[in-house]
Design a protein around this motif. Structure first.
Motif, PDB file in Angstrom:
ATOM      1  N   ASP A 198     107.488 -42.887 -17.045  1.00  0.00           N
ATOM      2  CA  ASP A 198     108.281 -41.660 -17.138  1.00  0.00           C
ATOM      3  C   ASP A 198     107.618 -40.567 -16.302  1.00  0.00           C
ATOM      4  O   ASP A 198     107.788 -39.377 -16.542  1.00  0.00           O
ATOM      5  CB  ASP A 198     108.465 -41.210 -18.589  1.00  0.00           C
ATOM      6  CG  ASP A 198     107.139 -40.973 -19.296  1.00  0.00           C
ATOM      7  OD1 ASP A 198     106.078 -41.170 -18.662  1.00  0.00           O
ATOM      8  OD2 ASP A 198     107.157 -40.572 -20.470  1.00  0.00           O
ATOM      9  N   LEU A 248     115.507 -36.245 -17.113  1.00  0.00           N
ATOM     10  CA  LEU A 248     114.587 -37.096 -17.852  1.00  0.00           C
ATOM     11  C   LEU A 248     113.609 -36.277 -18.672  1.00  0.00           C
ATOM     12  O   LEU A 248     113.273 -36.620 -19.809  1.00  0.00           O
ATOM     13  CB  LEU A 248     113.835 -37.989 -16.854  1.00  0.00           C
ATOM     14  CG  LEU A 248     112.935 -39.084 -17.395  1.00  0.00           C
ATOM     15  CD1 LEU A 248     113.746 -40.127 -18.151  1.00  0.00           C
ATOM     16  CD2 LEU A 248     112.178 -39.743 -16.260  1.00  0.00           C
ATOM     17  N   ILE A 255     115.990 -40.956 -22.072  1.00  0.00           N
ATOM     18  CA  ILE A 255     114.950 -41.461 -21.170  1.00  0.00           C
ATOM     19  C   ILE A 255     115.246 -42.882 -20.698  1.00  0.00           C
ATOM     20  O   ILE A 255     115.161 -43.177 -19.505  1.00  0.00           O
ATOM     21  CB  ILE A 255     113.568 -41.401 -21.853  1.00  0.00           C
ATOM     22  CG1 ILE A 255     113.052 -39.952 -21.845  1.00  0.00           C
ATOM     23  CG2 ILE A 255     112.563 -42.314 -21.168  1.00  0.00           C
ATOM     24  CD1 ILE A 255     111.716 -39.777 -22.500  1.00  0.00           C
ATOM     25  N   THR A 259     116.000 -43.704 -16.758  1.00  0.00           N
ATOM     26  CA  THR A 259     114.985 -44.464 -16.034  1.00  0.00           C
ATOM     27  C   THR A 259     115.613 -45.640 -15.310  1.00  0.00           C
ATOM     28  O   THR A 259     115.294 -45.922 -14.148  1.00  0.00           O
ATOM     29  CB  THR A 259     113.888 -44.962 -16.998  1.00  0.00           C
ATOM     30  OG1 THR A 259     113.292 -43.840 -17.644  1.00  0.00           O
ATOM     31  CG2 THR A 259     112.819 -45.744 -16.257  1.00  0.00           C
TER      32      THR A 259
END
Length: 350
Positions: A198, A248, A255, A259
């Protein structure tokens, strides 16, 4: 993966980590001793970028910043693998941190890769902590018909603390989490998946060469202490990725979906690992080509040389060579990508 304390040195750790990864299905890069990273490794959609140290405190702020930016650009998960900090050995299944980059022991990495056991504890100043699954905590509390105050009283914390836990993935002491789990009769902590990236950092220092790539619509961003000169990224793709990274950061509940979307966009030939001539001789260009091909293979991004002077062949090792006068005649990025594809095929059949 046990290493004799008498055999602890950086070279042994590097070799053991590389062996571990390849044994369990990862494709690994060469080892880059003088780079901000040592090994790149890929397995399916997982891409990790590792810095290997005996003492994790030997990592400098500059190294960490560059490592984070390179990882963010490739959408890789950065990790530091080490044996000790300044005063203590790293404990198994605990995540430490240096300059916001996770640091773990080789044995913790082994547990993740071999047994799919992800750590739950992370170390910060003041002790060890765990992360609470706030959504699950609220569901379990309501299922037992407990009010915020009732659960707080039983667990010996404040009502505000329980409320804060439920509003987000808050951190707490392991003892507090254990008490809550005893009351609710269910685990409520989150494991830390270091293989999921992340990281929203990326290379940002733009350079003005090769001008021909820039005119085609690429941002050329330089990198320090890496085996390549720069990363060239399509401008429109860069803007889209920036927007996605902002989402994000602000929407934690999205998330996973974002992603996947970022990874999908990043694979559409948006990135070119770029090298230039810079008065280098033939042997040096071949050395750079070897390193570039290695990283290109692991990251699944195309690579090229942008040169001014004609070579005997239109590739160096297996890396396509594109000349500045060819770029000047191109009007769109698709022309460049087509030529790169042709020269890659030519190199493969040479």
């Amino acid at each position: 993966m046990k290493i004799d304390n008498f055999q602890i040195n950086r070279e042994n750790i590097l070799n053991d980590v590389n062996t571990l990864l390849t044994t369990y299905g990862f494709q690994t890069s060469d080892i880059y001793d003088r780079s901000c990273f040592d090994i790149l490794a890929r397995k399916d959609d997982i891409l990790i970028i590792l810095k290997i140290l005996v003492n994790i405190d030997s990592l400098t702020a500059a190294q960490a910043e560059e490592l984070s930016k390179v990882a963010g650009t490739f959408l890789a998960s950065p990790m530091i693998i080490g044996f000790k900090s300044k005063h203590n050995y790293l404990e198994e299944d605990i995540v430490y941190e240096r300059y916001e980059i996770p640091a773990i022991s080789p044995q913790t990495l082994c547990n993740i890769i071999v047994n799919n056991i992800h750590p739950e504890l992370f170390a910060k100043r003041g002790g060890y902590y765990v992360k609470i699954n706030g959504k699950l905590l609220k569901e379990l509390r309501e299922k037992k018909n407990l009010s915020l105050k009732e659960l707080a009283d039983i667990s010996h914390v404040s009502r505000e603390t329980i409320y804060r836990y439920e509003q987000g993935n808050s951190q707490t002491y392991p003892e507090t989490a254990l008490k809550l789990e005893e009351v609710l009769n269910s685990p409520i902590t989150l494991s830390i998946n270091l293989l999921e990236s992340d990281n929203i950092n990326s290379l940002d220092k733009r350079i003005q060469e090769p001008i021909e790539l820039i005119k085609l619509g690429y941002d050329v961003k330089t990198s320090n202490k890496t085996p390549f000169d720069a990363i060239s990224e399509q401008q429109h793709a860069s803007k889209e990725l920036t927007k996605l990274r902002q989402k994000l950061e602000s929407k934690l509940d999205e998330i996973e979906k974002l992603t996947k979307e970022i990874n999908k966009q990043a694979k559409n030939n948006n990135i070119l690992i770029t090298n230039m001539e810079r008065n280098r001789n033939e042997n040096k260009l071949k050395q750079i080509a070897h390193q570039t091909e290695d990283i290109s293979s692991i990251t699944e991004n195309d690579a090229l040389f942008v040169l001014e002077h004609k070579q005997e062949k239109d590739f160096i090792n297996k890396t396509p060579v594109i000349y500045t006068w060819e770029l000047k005649d191109m009007n769109k990025i698709e022309d460049l990508l087509k030529l790169i594809k042709e020269r890659k095929k030519e190199a493969e059949h040479s």
